[in-house]
Design an enzyme around this catalytic site. Structure first.
Site, short mmCIF file in Angstrom:
data_model
loop_
_atom_site.label_atom_id
_atom_site.label_comp_id
_atom_site.label_asym_id
_atom_site.label_seq_id
_atom_site.Cartn_x
_atom_site.Cartn_y
_atom_site.Cartn_z
N GLY A 44 48.06 42.00 42.11
CA GLY A 44 47.95 40.61 41.71
C GLY A 44 46.64 40.24 41.05
O GLY A 44 46.49 39.11 40.58
N LYS A 48 42.59 44.50 34.93
CA LYS A 48 43.34 45.75 34.97
C LYS A 48 42.63 46.80 34.12
O LYS A 48 42.77 46.81 32.90
CB LYS A 48 44.76 45.54 34.46
CG LYS A 48 45.56 44.51 35.27
CD LYS A 48 46.99 44.43 34.76
CE LYS A 48 47.74 43.29 35.44
NZ LYS A 48 47.76 43.42 36.90
N HIS A 158 29.13 38.81 33.88
CA HIS A 158 28.87 37.84 34.94
C HIS A 158 27.99 38.38 36.06
O HIS A 158 27.45 37.59 36.85
CB HIS A 158 30.18 37.34 35.54
CG HIS A 158 31.04 36.55 34.60
ND1 HIS A 158 30.58 35.46 33.91
CD2 HIS A 158 32.35 36.70 34.25
CE1 HIS A 158 31.56 34.97 33.16
NE2 HIS A 158 32.63 35.71 33.35
N ASP A 193 33.42 36.29 24.47
CA ASP A 193 34.36 36.09 25.58
C ASP A 193 34.63 34.59 25.73
O ASP A 193 33.78 33.77 25.39
CB ASP A 193 33.69 36.63 26.85
CG ASP A 193 34.64 36.86 28.02
OD1 ASP A 193 35.10 35.85 28.58
OD2 ASP A 193 34.87 38.02 28.38
N HIS A 195 34.64 33.04 28.40
CA HIS A 195 33.76 32.58 29.47
C HIS A 195 32.30 32.78 29.07
O HIS A 195 31.96 33.74 28.39
CB HIS A 195 34.05 33.35 30.77
CG HIS A 195 35.45 33.19 31.25
ND1 HIS A 195 36.44 34.13 31.01
CD2 HIS A 195 36.03 32.20 31.96
CE1 HIS A 195 37.57 33.73 31.56
NE2 HIS A 195 37.36 32.55 32.14
N ASP A 282 39.57 37.84 26.15
CA ASP A 282 40.26 36.70 26.74
C ASP A 282 40.13 35.45 25.86
O ASP A 282 40.68 34.40 26.19
CB ASP A 282 39.78 36.41 28.16
CG ASP A 282 38.28 36.36 28.28
OD1 ASP A 282 37.59 36.41 27.25
OD2 ASP A 282 37.78 36.28 29.43
N ARG A 288 45.95 35.37 29.61
CA ARG A 288 46.37 34.78 30.87
C ARG A 288 45.32 33.88 31.49
O ARG A 288 45.65 32.94 32.23
CB ARG A 288 46.72 35.90 31.86
CG ARG A 288 47.92 36.70 31.43
CD ARG A 288 48.16 37.86 32.38
NE ARG A 288 49.30 38.63 31.93
CZ ARG A 288 49.69 39.76 32.50
NH1 ARG A 288 49.03 40.23 33.53
NH2 ARG A 288 50.73 40.41 32.06
#
Length: 475
Positions: A44, A48, A158, A193, A195, A282, A288
């Site tokens: 979950g 990945k 991060h 990114d 973020h 991302d 996602r």
């Protein structure tokens, strides 16, 4: 000639080495280790590592390895990782495992590990060492004469000096930059990114030798909650942190407009001697966890633009959670680094079924109905503010050159057979690649994220995931 090597440094060639003619004029060093794609954060979890295997598989399928010097990324040592991270944190990562995590309960909280976004998984320390080793060696290769170095397993922006954050445990980017600073006076770090590149910004927030430039979504609540326009650095680093806060659904045209204006200005004013580019995927449409609306070509245009400046370039991975599009993007960006035109039809490979229904490199994932919240006026206002801050820099800082460490040319690398291997994707967790995740369900609110940890004097930027929320299983 390009050497397909089992080592990352000079020495006798393995019998498995294949000499291949490179047609591009840039010397490109490429790092990969088959082990990196085999780690698993847990059922979950959106991160990945198998995406690294998919990307590598496409790179091999298109023959791009023939135009690069390919190396097995080695494992960074404890002392190398401790050049940035605290020794007790690295020692903790070395010792903790899923089997003994309960015995480290007070340290889990201290180091922000064992929470849902940064779980303790099998092989965690090895994963960190490999990711960091690729970026360290990439930096060293640039110091030794490569024009471009690529480590798609890197870009974990991060991670902080004392703690993990946002899927990241060891900040390979900072470690790679520290290698570059051994011989290069000034380094620009660029982050595309979705973020904010908070960990790298924080590491160099008081330095004028590294200018950090981050293009990211910012609304005060989107993870990690930092990256506003007025975060510009402090003390010697004042005006050397550049943030480009963007709104959701930005498209190729708007992104290219602001990226090229800002980066041209940065390069003109700061005149860096090396560039590090974090290519978090991302920010692609349909990711996602993301909320931008960039095509693969739009994302790759940032790589192409920075390559034109012809300064040593370290290219890294980062976020990206719709893994088939991550693989497409990083394969395409590898082609840009090697000056190679690729067919839009994907080469046959073991995982071709993951790229349906079109089986194209440039899949049509852009949402034509998404409303771009970034007006030209808004982008111009951002650029004007950044330009004014850059005007406050009187000159590009000049520093005395440090002596090159004796091991810089000798890459203390692992040896072993390096063969391309296809990695099996956990299809049960990837059965619905287009499923979007509402990040708000999994993240702390802005006030919680920005709360200071008094003991560590660090931002609490934890992106929590609840066990009942499984974005990979529809139902």
């Amino acid at each position: 000639m390009s050497s397909y090597s089992t080592t990352a440094g000079p020495g006798p060639s393995s019998s498995l080495n294949v000499n291949l003619t490179a047609t591009n004029k840039d010397k490109v060093s490429y790092f990969f280790n088959e082990t990196t794609a085999k780690f698993h954060y847990g059922e979950g979890h959106p991160m990945k590592p198998a995406r690294l295997g998919l990307a590598h598989n496409l790179i091999i399928g298109y023959g791009l390895h023939k135009k690069m010097h390919c190396y097995t990324q080695r494992r960074a040592t404890e002392s190398e990782m401790s050049e940035f991270h605290s020794e007790d944190y690295i020692e903790f990562l070395r010792r903790v495992t899923p089997d003994n995590a309960n015995a480290f309960s007070k340290f889990l909280s201290r180091f922000n590990v064992g929470v849902d976004d940064c779980p303790v998984f099998e092989g965690l320390y090895d994963f960190c060492r490999l990711s960091a080793g690729g970026s360290i060696e990439g930096g060293r290769k640039l110091c030794a004469g490569s024009d471009i170095a690529i480590n798609w397993a890197g870009g974990l922006h991060h991670a902080k000096k004392f703690e993990a954050s946002g899927f990241c445990y060891v900040n390979d980017i900072v470690l790679g930059i520290l290698q570059l600073l051994r011989i290069y006076p000034r380094v620009v770090y660029i982050d595309i990114d979705v973020h904010h590149g908070d960990g790298v910004q924080e590491a160099f927030y008081q330095s004028d030798r590294v200018m950090t430039v981050s293009f990211h979504r910012y609304d005060g609540s989107f993870f990690p909650g930092t990256g506003s326009l007025d975060e510009i650095g402090i003390r010697a680093g004042k005006n050397y942190s550049v943030n480009v806060p963007l709104q959701e659904h930005i498209d190729d045209t708007s992104y290219s407009y602001i990226f090229e204006k800002v980066m041209q200005n940065v390069m003109d004013v700061y005149q860096p001697s090396a560039v590090v580019l974090q290519c978090g995927a991302d920010s692609l449409a349909g990711d996602r966890l993301g909320s931008f609306n960039l095509s693969i070509k739009g994302h790759g245009s940032c790589v192409a633009f920075m390559k034109k400046f012809k300064v040593p370039l370290l290219v890294l991975g980062g976020g990206g959670y719709t893994i088939r599009n991550v693989a497409r993007a990083w394969c395409y960006e590898t082609s840009l680094c090697t000056n190679t035109d690729l067919s839009d039809s994907l080469p046959q490979n073991q995982y071709i079924m993951h790229y349906g229904p079109d089986y194209k490199l440039h899949s049509n994932s852009v949402d034509k109905n998404a409303e771009n919240a970034n007006t030209r006026q808004h982008l111009d206002q951002i650029y004007i503010a950044i330009r004014e801050n850059l005007r406050n820099l009187n000159w590009a800082p000049s520093v005395a050159m440090n002596e090159i460490p004796p091991d810089l040319q000798g890459f203390n690398a692992e040896t072993g057979n390096w063969e391309p291997e296809i990695f099996k994707v956990d299809e049960a967790e990837d059965k619905n690649p287009e499923l979007r995740v509402d990040q708000g369900k999994y993240g702390l609110d802005a006030s919680q994220r920005l709360r200071r940890d008094k003991d560590m004097n660090e931002y609490d930027e934890r992106e929590m995931y609840e066990g009942d929320h499984d974005q990979d299983h529809d139902g």
